[in-house]
Structure formats: C-alpha cells, structure tokens
Design an enzyme around this catalytic site. Structure first.
Site, PDB file in Angstrom:
ATOM      1  N   HIS A  57       3.775 -57.643  45.575  1.00  0.00           N
ATOM      2  CA  HIS A  57       5.017 -57.122  46.647  1.00  0.00           C
ATOM      3  C   HIS A  57       5.559 -58.294  47.296  1.00  0.00           C
ATOM      4  CE1 HIS A  57       7.550 -55.242  49.557  1.00  0.00           C
ATOM      5  NE2 HIS A  57       7.634 -54.266  48.391  1.00  0.00           N
TER       6      HIS A  57
ATOM      7  N   HIS B 181       2.263 -65.886  42.113  1.00  0.00           N
ATOM      8  CA  HIS B 181       0.992 -66.440  42.857  1.00  0.00           C
ATOM      9  C   HIS B 181      -0.094 -65.658  42.704  1.00  0.00           C
ATOM     10  CE1 HIS B 181       2.576 -63.018  45.656  1.00  0.00           C
ATOM     11  NE2 HIS B 181       1.311 -63.123  46.006  1.00  0.00           N
ATOM     12  N   GLU B 182       0.045 -64.793  41.721  1.00  0.00           N
ATOM     13  CA  GLU B 182      -1.339 -64.002  41.552  1.00  0.00           C
ATOM     14  C   GLU B 182      -1.519 -64.225  39.989  1.00  0.00           C
ATOM     15  OE1 GLU B 182      -2.282 -60.077  43.589  1.00  0.00           O
ATOM     16  OE2 GLU B 182      -2.074 -59.296  41.739  1.00  0.00           O
TER      17      GLU B 182
ATOM     18  N   CYS C 135      -8.990 -76.977  52.329  1.00  0.00           N
ATOM     19  CA  CYS C 135      -9.181 -78.605  51.972  1.00  0.00           C
ATOM     20  C   CYS C 135     -10.528 -79.105  52.168  1.00  0.00           C
ATOM     21  CB  CYS C 135      -8.243 -79.157  53.027  1.00  0.00           C
ATOM     22  SG  CYS C 135      -8.870 -79.052  54.817  1.00  0.00           S
TER      23      CYS C 135
ATOM     24  N   CYS D  92     -10.636 -79.737  57.232  1.00  0.00           N
ATOM     25  CA  CYS D  92      -9.990 -79.480  58.568  1.00  0.00           C
ATOM     26  C   CYS D  92     -11.182 -78.643  59.531  1.00  0.00           C
ATOM     27  CB  CYS D  92      -8.820 -78.744  58.708  1.00  0.00           C
ATOM     28  SG  CYS D  92      -8.840 -77.005  57.872  1.00  0.00           S
TER      29      CYS D  92
ATOM     30  N   CYS E 101     -11.610 -75.047  57.944  1.00  0.00           N
ATOM     31  CA  CYS E 101     -12.386 -75.053  56.639  1.00  0.00           C
ATOM     32  C   CYS E 101     -14.126 -75.315  57.083  1.00  0.00           C
ATOM     33  CB  CYS E 101     -12.085 -75.894  55.910  1.00  0.00           C
ATOM     34  SG  CYS E 101     -10.511 -75.644  54.873  1.00  0.00           S
TER      35      CYS E 101
ATOM     36  N   ARG F  15      -2.617 -73.828  54.530  1.00  0.00           N
ATOM     37  CA  ARG F  15      -2.479 -72.256  54.863  1.00  0.00           C
ATOM     38  C   ARG F  15      -0.871 -71.992  54.119  1.00  0.00           C
ATOM     39  NH1 ARG F  15      -2.587 -71.232  61.261  1.00  0.00           N
ATOM     40  NH2 ARG F  15      -4.430 -72.061  61.049  1.00  0.00           N
TER      41      ARG F  15
ATOM     42  N   CYS G 110      -4.930 -62.665  44.885  1.00  0.00           N
ATOM     43  CA  CYS G 110      -4.135 -62.186  46.194  1.00  0.00           C
ATOM     44  C   CYS G 110      -4.489 -60.924  46.494  1.00  0.00           C
ATOM     45  CB  CYS G 110      -2.636 -62.156  45.871  1.00  0.00           C
ATOM     46  SG  CYS G 110      -1.535 -61.732  47.478  1.00  0.00           S
TER      47      CYS G 110
ATOM     48  N   ARG H 102      -0.704 -52.496  39.512  1.00  0.00           N
ATOM     49  CA  ARG H 102      -0.373 -53.986  39.106  1.00  0.00           C
ATOM     50  C   ARG H 102      -0.129 -53.960  37.687  1.00  0.00           C
ATOM     51  NH1 ARG H 102       0.225 -55.706  43.217  1.00  0.00           N
ATOM     52  NH2 ARG H 102      -0.880 -57.253  44.466  1.00  0.00           N
TER      53      ARG H 102
END
Length: 380
Positions: free
Chosen positions: A49, A70-71, A100, A103, A106, A118, A178, A373
């Site tokens: 979505h 992105h999936e 990463c 940080c 992480c 992010r 996702c 999906r």
C-alpha cells in the site's frame, strides 16, 4: 561473476512518470554500484500500500519520474567498493530501511531505527553521491526508499540488503521485506501476547493479518479482528482471527464494545490502520493493570493522539513500532528460516500473481480492495 559487472545495464523498469497515472514499462539504464552499494537482479516483487500512497502523491512531496517498489527478492549481480558481506549470486531481500551496524541504534539491542539508513521517503537519490543510478535518455529517474524494485535491476546500499538462505523460494519470502514482518513482528516482538491471552487487531489488511498470524503463532486464544469492511472477516479466519467487530454495527465506541466482550478489555491490541481514531480505540480497549497496545499504522501529519491520562495511570501501556522491531540484516534471515521450518505461513498472504508487463493490474487489485498480496514476476 556476471559479465555485466562494472558496466551500465539496460533493462526494463516500470516508471511512474506522474501522480496517479499508470506505470509505463520503459527501457532504462542502471549504473554500476558505487562505494557501499550493490546492484541486484530482481526476480519477484510485490505491491504494498505504501507504493500506492506515494504513487498517488496526495499527502507528501511528489517526486517524479520515479521507480517505485520495495517488497522484493532477488540475487546480487555485482558489488561496489568496500562491500565484503555480499557477493554476486547471493540470494537477498532488499529492505526499505537498513542496518549500518555502526550507529547507536544499530548497536542497541532494543532499536532497529538505523541513523544512516532509516526510511526517507523524500530522498530520490543514493546516499554516497546524491545522484541516481537510474536514467533514461541521459535524464535521471528517481529512486524510492532505497529499493526501487519495479525494475529488472536496481541499486541499493549494502546496509539495506539482507542475505538469506538460497533454498528459500523468493516468490514467497519476498513479502517478508515489508508488510508481513511489520505486522508479525509488532505482535511477537513488541506486544508479546502470552499463550491463552486475548488480542485485538485493528485493520485486517496485509499488515493486520500478519499481526493476527503473530497472535496465532504466539498461542493467543481470542483474536478479535476489528475492521470497517465486514467482507474481510471470512479471509481473516485463515490467520487465526476467531471473533469480529465492525465499529459501524455499534452505537457505542468500539473500545467499549471490546471491553464488554472481554470482561474489562483485551490483554494486547495491535493497530494497523493509521486512523487516529483506531489508535485511540486500540489503546483504550486494553485491560487496566497489564494491557499493552502497539501502534503500527502511519497517521496523517496533523493528527494528535488524545486520551485521558488516567488510562496510563491505571497501568495500560502504549507502544509504537517500526518494521516489527526487526533489524533487517541481523533478523530477516531468521524470519525466512521460520518459513522454511513451517513455523510461519506465507502462502496464504499471496492471493494474486501477474507478469511484470501487467504490473498495473496489481494496482487495480489493491485499489479495488481485492486480495492481500499480488506477486509481480519479473522474468519474461
């Protein structure tokens, strides 16, 4: 090594040229990966979505032309300078967020919200040089959340790519990158319902059904689905939902309805709609003394959460979560193994499948509210 390594690849991509207009399959050029980047051959992608939301571009800064998606699941074609943890041929899931590993987030056991990687929905370029790796006729085409999987080849930062078991079927596990992890993790990692407990799930789309699946796997005995669309109730039974409430069927607020059904409230609730009213209801429907509500849905930018402070003082807990609290590189391979070991069911989430040339059909299904999906097969 693939013979394309180090060269520009010409391939097909579904380009969003403007808001709300059908995607167009174009021949694009994909540049080689730069420092800390990998180029991926995408084999399967799915429509979420979030892709539709940014394609419609009603609530945020429009950025076009853009390659959405992105999936997905694919294999590494080549790696850029400084990449040691991935090599050509590895099976991977690209993820809209990242890890990463350096940080403070992480390095924290509690957080998965990497400072460097992010999610950033406004950025349409790569981190290393602020440029795109996609172009057509010499003109740049923008990236989307660091993944842009509606293309036969894409370039991602290495920290946003999870290496997985090569035996896992990519046409199934691609949906873990996702929505399924977001909902499933919200329940098992954040709400953590006990065996025999009661859980209310607000919103029975893909993420909500994944949250219900998390409650089922956790051994919850009462899983109450809350949705304004009663047509979703039958499908939700496959995911462990065994009671249903449509707020439109009741004169009183849904939190009061649920409190009456459960002798004071549910043990856990998971909100997967982004509706501010559903968020408030999800919090107010949990039992005092021990109830925990988890917010997953993304609200509108002007929303404000309002509830009486006594709801907190009476020992109700409100939590938020991002991507189910999973660290992409560290945790995703283990979720894939859960599927391989039959501890997690994915096939029931996949209701449609289309070839890449018919990607706009996937948008039609989602806009019509059909299915959960839709897998898009990249191979011709």
């Amino acid at each position: 090594m693939f013979e394309t390594a180090g060269k520009v690849i010409k391939c097909k991509a579904a380009v969003a040229w403007e808001a709300g207009k059908p995607l167009v399959i174009e021949d694009v050029e994909v540049a080689p990966p730069q420092k800390h980047e990998v180029r991926l051959k995408i084999l399967f992608t799915a429509l979420c979505h979030t892709d539709v939301y940014f394609w419609e571009a009603k609530g945020q800064n429009p950025l076009f032309p853009r390659i959405l998606g992105h999936e997905a699941g694919g294999i590494v074609e080549s790696v850029g300078e400084g990449v040691t943890e991935l090599q050509p041929g590895d099976h991977v899931l690209p993820v809209f967020t990242g890890e990463c590993k350096e940080c403070t987030h992480c390095k924290s056991e509690e957080s998965n919200m990497c400072d460097l990687l992010r999610i950033n929905t406004d950025r349409g370029t790569m981190l290393s040089d602020g440029k795109t790796r996609f172009s057509k006729d010499g003109k740049p085409i923008y990236h989307f959340v660091g993944t842009s999987t509606f293309s036969e080849y894409t370039v991602s930062h290495v920290g946003s790519v999870a290496k997985i078991n090569p035996a896992a079927p990519l046409d199934k596990v691609c949906i873990l990158s996702c929505g399924i992890c977001t909902g499933f993790g919200a329940t098992v990692n954040v709400a953590k319902p006990k065996k025999g407990s009661s859980v209310a799930i607000f919103g029975l789309g893909a993420v909500g059904l994944a949250a219900a699946e998390g409650a089922r796997v956790s051994g919850a005995s009462r899983i109450i689905g809350v949705d304004l669309n009663s047509n979703r109730f039958e499908e939700a039974k496959k995911f462990g939902v065994n009671e249903f409430v449509n707020p439109k069927d009741h004169k009183k607020p849904v939190q009061e309805v649920i409190a009456e059904m459960t002798n004071g409230g549910v043990d856990r609730s998971v909100e997967c709609t982004g509706s501010i009213q559903a968020m408030i209801s999800a919090f107010e429907c949990v039992h005092d003394g021990w109830g925990v509500a988890v917010l997953v849905g993304v609200p509108n930018k002007d929303d404000a959460f309002k509830t009486h402070p006594m709801n907190f003082l009476n020992e109700r807990t409100l939590k938020g979560t991002f991507y189910g609290n999973y660290k992409p590189r560290t945790d995703l391979p283990g979720v894939v193994e859960k599927y391989m070991n039959k501890e997690l069911e994915l096939d029931k989430f996949i209701t449609h499948s289309v070839p890449f040339s018919e990607i706009n059909k996937a948008f039609d299904y989602m806009l019509a509210g059909e299915g959960i999906r839709c897998i898009i097969r990249m191979e011709h």
